[in-house]
Every structure is written in structure tokens, then in C-alpha cells.
Motif scaffolding. Structure first.
Motif, PDB file in Angstrom:
ATOM      1  N   HIS A 151       0.736  -1.166   0.162  1.00  9.00           N
ATOM      2  CA  HIS A 151      -0.007  -0.053  -0.167  1.00  9.00           C
ATOM      3  C   HIS A 151       0.873   1.384  -0.022  1.00  9.00           C
ATOM      4  O   HIS A 151       0.560   2.068   0.867  1.00  9.00           O
ATOM      5  N   CYS A 152       1.852   1.242  -0.768  1.00  2.00           N
ATOM      6  CA  CYS A 152       2.757   2.443  -1.048  1.00  2.00           C
ATOM      7  C   CYS A 152       3.449   2.992   0.042  1.00  2.00           C
ATOM      8  O   CYS A 152       3.926   4.055   0.209  1.00  2.00           O
ATOM      9  N   VAL A 189      -8.658   1.794   4.037  1.00  2.00           N
ATOM     10  CA  VAL A 189      -9.151   2.637   3.352  1.00  2.00           C
ATOM     11  C   VAL A 189      -8.529   2.305   1.931  1.00  2.00           C
ATOM     12  O   VAL A 189      -7.849   1.429   1.834  1.00  2.00           O
ATOM     13  N   SER A 190      -9.037   2.906   0.836  1.00  2.00           N
ATOM     14  CA  SER A 190      -8.978   2.911  -0.587  1.00  2.00           C
ATOM     15  C   SER A 190      -7.810   3.015  -0.807  1.00  2.00           C
ATOM     16  O   SER A 190      -6.769   3.791  -0.234  1.00  2.00           O
ATOM     17  N   THR A 191      -7.322   2.541  -1.983  1.00  2.00           N
ATOM     18  CA  THR A 191      -5.964   2.999  -2.645  1.00  2.00           C
ATOM     19  C   THR A 191      -5.984   4.525  -3.261  1.00  2.00           C
ATOM     20  O   THR A 191      -5.283   5.190  -3.061  1.00  2.00           O
ATOM     21  N   HIS A 196      -4.199  10.115  -2.048  1.00  2.11           N
ATOM     22  CA  HIS A 196      -4.458  11.393  -1.582  1.00  2.11           C
ATOM     23  C   HIS A 196      -3.370  11.807  -0.416  1.00  2.11           C
ATOM     24  O   HIS A 196      -3.031  12.875  -0.096  1.00  2.11           O
ATOM     25  N   ARG A 197      -3.297  10.791   0.516  1.00  2.00           N
ATOM     26  CA  ARG A 197      -2.266  10.935   1.491  1.00  2.00           C
ATOM     27  C   ARG A 197      -0.859  11.116   1.162  1.00  2.00           C
ATOM     28  O   ARG A 197      -0.388  12.165   1.678  1.00  2.00           O
ATOM     29  N   LEU A 198      -0.686  10.438   0.174  1.00  2.00           N
ATOM     30  CA  LEU A 198       0.455  10.702  -0.348  1.00  2.00           C
ATOM     31  C   LEU A 198       0.891  12.102  -0.949  1.00  2.00           C
ATOM     32  O   LEU A 198       1.756  12.713  -0.772  1.00  2.00           O
ATOM     33  N   ALA A 199      -0.040  12.351  -1.557  1.00  2.00           N
ATOM     34  CA  ALA A 199      -0.131  13.914  -2.238  1.00  2.00           C
ATOM     35  C   ALA A 199      -0.105  14.791  -1.393  1.00  2.00           C
ATOM     36  O   ALA A 199       0.713  15.940  -1.191  1.00  2.00           O
ATOM     37  N   PHE A 211      -0.663  11.287  -8.418  1.00  2.00           N
ATOM     38  CA  PHE A 211      -0.910   9.780  -8.315  1.00  2.00           C
ATOM     39  C   PHE A 211      -2.247   9.272  -9.117  1.00  2.00           C
ATOM     40  O   PHE A 211      -3.159  10.009  -9.188  1.00  2.00           O
ATOM     41  N   ARG A 212      -2.068   8.071  -9.800  1.00  2.00           N
ATOM     42  CA  ARG A 212      -2.854   7.566 -10.655  1.00  2.00           C
ATOM     43  C   ARG A 212      -2.847   5.933 -10.648  1.00  2.00           C
ATOM     44  O   ARG A 212      -2.028   5.281 -10.181  1.00  2.00           O
TER      45      ARG A 212
END
Length: 421
Positions: A151-152, A189-191, A196-199, A211-212
Motif C-alpha cells: 500500500h505504497c 482505506v481505499s487505494t 491522497h495522503r501521499l499527495a 497519483f494515478r
């Protein structure tokens, strides 16, 4: 515990246990447990229901989900064998069919703690991020195609490092497939929310970020999206392909079609990503060969390999630790798949670092040696964990070890022969 049957201590005559099994009654020795597991597997494969039940009763005395590391590991192998026997032997053995500790969806904070527990994942993150950082040096744009099951979780550290880059941070794009193998760890939580959190984190570090997600929930449809046009790759964009605990979930089976041998899904995937001409490909996975069709071979290899995390957790967490139980449960699900299932249901098809390296070379990739700075970074990471963890270098791989036993490998690859002048 696992079988609704009388155990030896509850009155089952010891005379039912004969030959080499008799010496294992009450033993907690790993070699003896392994021997019992193999006897049980043989009985199941030959449809010897009586012997299978007898050996399971012995194992039921030895196994315990809250015992020492050998007992805990044995409890998951016993569960997997009970599950297999209920299908293969069509027995009347009772099993709840589920897990003693059901999978739970983790919060992002809990997942971070899960990853930090032992260096099983962080080792690969550290080695990969260091190799990626070196590979994209000087590029104004970086595009990471991320194939992983965590999960990134590795990207905040890389984003932070890129933010401090002497020439300034590049713009970063991370593309992930919608498809993810249905394996732990699982997140609540969804991908899209992860993206969004990474952004938000990248914005805080002043790193331009996008993010895509591509494809759908089927892997087979993913290949159509793995083209330069679909990925919208730019001429001055460094493409990074990250494979963390991913390739094992691609089938390595080949089929004959019209008199010719078709490549496996795993080899097809490598051909596709090579055609993208990536700046670097990093591959991290568990260093063990579990793709053998022989059940006995898988049990022996799996038992001696998965002893590692069970033993590592034993060194610093109490027997009734919820964190420990949850981590071991995720390993237990892997055991259930490796031992309990066959055919396309068995999705855990690990191959060793050595075999994977040969597969990468066969696909036309060239190995890249890790720099000493990377080695030192990984060593610093391991200093944060128990003294049993170590690292060794093997050809183009770094290998995480526990008490000298190989556990996880990290490797880096390029699609054209590197200039070593």
C-alpha cells in the motif's frame, strides 16, 4: 484445538502411533515436527485416512498458537493439512475452515507499525529507494510504476529524500494497478485515499506530485495499460518499475499451444516492462523457492523458511502479544495457501533470488550492483532491530538474513547493458 477428536493425552492408545512417529510424541523439536508433517502429507496424498488422523492427533498435542515458535508454526501447518485433508480425503474430520485469528483491516498507522515490527519489508524499501534515488539523479521528472502489496508504504521516505536533492526535487508521478493480490496486509482505506495522503505529504515537502490508478480488479486486463502511450511517458521522464513481493503472484506455469510453448504470465510481464525501457527495475521478494509441484518439497522448504519470522518475533514479543498474533496470522494464511491448495488456487509461488535473477537475465535485463552507500544505509536500518538480523551480498543482490539464514532479497536491473567505464 483443530480436530474434534481425542488426543493421545485424552485416551488415544499410543499403540496407534508406530514406527518413526512414536519417538516424536511430546517432542517440540523442529526436525521431529517436520517429520510428522511429512508423514501426514504422505497419508493425505495416498488417501490413508486412518494414518492421517493418527498423525494429526500427535501434531495436535504438539501444536499451539500461543506456544514457542516451533509450536506456533506447527499449528498453522496442522490447520493447512486439516483443510487439505477435508478436500483430498473427503474425511469427516471437523474443522472450522477459517482462521483462529481472522484477518483484520488495518489503519494506516497500524500498517506502519506492522512494517516496522521486523525488517522484512523495510529492508527492501531501504535498498530499493536508495537504488532508485541514484538512478533518477539529474532527471526533472520521475514516474514510478508501483507493483507491490504494501500500500505504497515505502514512498514517503523516497519523497523526503528527493525533496532534499541538491539540484531540487523532481516532479513525481506514482502509478499503481487497481488489481492487488488478495493477500495480507489489508488496509481499511481505499487505494485512492492512500494516493491522497501521499499527495498531501509530497505537498508538505514541496515535491510536485501526481497519483494515478490503472486497469481494473483483474490482472489480465493490466497488460493493455502497460504501454508508453497509456502511461503517458515523457521523453525526459525517468521511469522506475518497482516490484515488491509481486512477481510471485504471477503464474509461472507454461502451456503448449499449436505445438509451441507459450511463455508464462511471469515471463510475459517481464517482456512487457522491458519494452517500456525503464531507467531501473527493482525486484524485492522472499528468498525461498516455493513453486515446486511436490507437496512434500513445499512443506519441507516452507517449514524451514517460515521458521525465520516466527523465531524473530519470539525474541522480543510476549507469547500473548496481539501484534505478534496478527503478524503470525498473516504468515499462517500464506501457509494455508502453499500447503492446502493446488492449481490456480495456489497463488503463493515464490522463487528464490537466484532463480529470479536467472529469469531476469533470460528476459534481457542486466543486474546493477548496489553502491556502498546503499549497503551502509541498510546496515544502519538493521541496527535498529534485533542482533540476529544481518545482510550479505550475493552477485547483484543484497540478502537479508536471520541468524545466517537468507530471508529477503533485493535486486536492481536495467534493460540495457550498463556502462562500467
Amino acid at each position: 484445538m483443530f480436530l474434534q477428536s481425542p488426543s493421545l493425552s485424552d485416551g488415544t492408545p499410543r499403540s496407534v502411533i508406530t514406527g518413526p512417529l512414536r519417538g516424536c510424541v511430546g517432542s517440540l523439536d523442529g526436525a521431529c515436527i517436520e517429520k510428522l508433517l511429512l508423514h501426514c502429507a504422505t497419508a493425505i496424498e495416498t488417501n490413508d485416512v486412518t494414518l492421517a488422523q493418527q498423525v494429526m492427533w500427535v501434531l495436535n498435542n504438539v501444536a499451539s498458537p500461543i506456544g514457542d515458535s516451533n509450536q506456533r508454526l506447527a499449528s498453522w501447518f496442522l490447520r493447512a493439512l486439516v483443510s487439505r485433508s477435508s478436500r483430498v480425503c473427503h474425511t469427516t474430520m471437523n474443522s472450522d475452515g477459517g482462521s483462529a485469528f481472522p484477518r483484520r483491516l488495518m489503519t494506516v498507522t497500524e500498517l506502519a507499525g506492522y512494517v516496522d515490527l521486523i525488517p522484512w519489508h523495510r529492508f527492501g524499501f531501504s535498498a530499493s529507494n536508495s537504488a532508485i534515488f541514484d538512478a533518477v539523479r539529474g532527471y526533472p521528472k520521475v514516474h514510478i510504476l508501483d507493483f507491490s502489496i504494501t500500500h505504497c508504504m515505502q514512498w514517503p521516505t523516497l519523497i523526503d529524500a528527493l525533496a532534499k536533492r541538491a539540484e531540487g526535487p523532481p516532479s513525481v508521478r506514482i502509478t499503481v494497478p487497481v488489481f492487488r493480490p488478495p493477500v495480507p496486509p489489508l488496509l481499511n482505506v481505499s487505494t485512492a485515499e492512500v494516493g491522497h495522503r501521499l499527495a498531501n505529504f509530497a505537498k508538505f515537502r514541496d515535491v510536485p506530485f501526481e497519483f494515478r490508478m490503472i486497469g481494473d480488479d483483474r490482472f489480465k486486463s493490466l497488460s493493455s495499460h502497460l504501454t508508453r502511450s497509456e502511461l503517458d511517458l515523457g521523453d525526459h521522464e525517468a521511469l522506475v518499475i518497482n516490484c515488491q513481493n509481486w512477481l510471485r503472484y504471477l503464474s509461472d506455469e507454461t502451456k503448449w499451444s499449436s505445438g509451441t510453448k507459450d511463455p508464462s504470465l511471469r515471463d510475459t510481464f517481464l517482456d512487457i516492462i522491458k519494452n517500456l525501457n525503464p531507467r531501473i527495475v527493482v525486484v524485492v521478494d522472499e528468498d525461498c523457492n516455493l513453486s515446486d509441484s511436490s507437496l512434500a518439497s513445499r512443506i519441507t522448504t516452507c517449514f524451514n523458511y517460515l521458521w525465520i519470522p516466527f523465531d524473530a518475533l519470539e525474541t522480543f514479543l510476549p507469547k500473548d502479544s496481539c501484534q505478534r498474533l496478527e503478524y503470525e496470522t498473516d504468515i499462517g494464511h500464506k501457509i494455508e495457501n502453499i500447503v492446502g491448495l493446488d492449481g490456480f488456487q495456489r497463488i503463493e509461488r515464490l522463487e528464490s533470488g537466484a532463480k529470479l535473477s536467472q529469469r531476469m537475465k533470460n528476459a534481457g535485463f542486466f543486474g546493477v550492483r548496489f553502491r556502498e552507500e546503499t549497503v551502509n544505509e541498510v546496515k544502519s536500518l538493521l541496527d535498529e532491530h534485533a542482533s540476529g538480523w544481518g545482510m550479505k551480498k550475493e552477485e547483484v543482490m543484497l540478502v537479508l538474513t536471520w541468524k545466517g539464514h537468507s530471508s529477503v532479497f533485493a535486486s536492481a536491473w536495467v534493460s540495457t547493458e550498463p556502462d562500467i567505464s
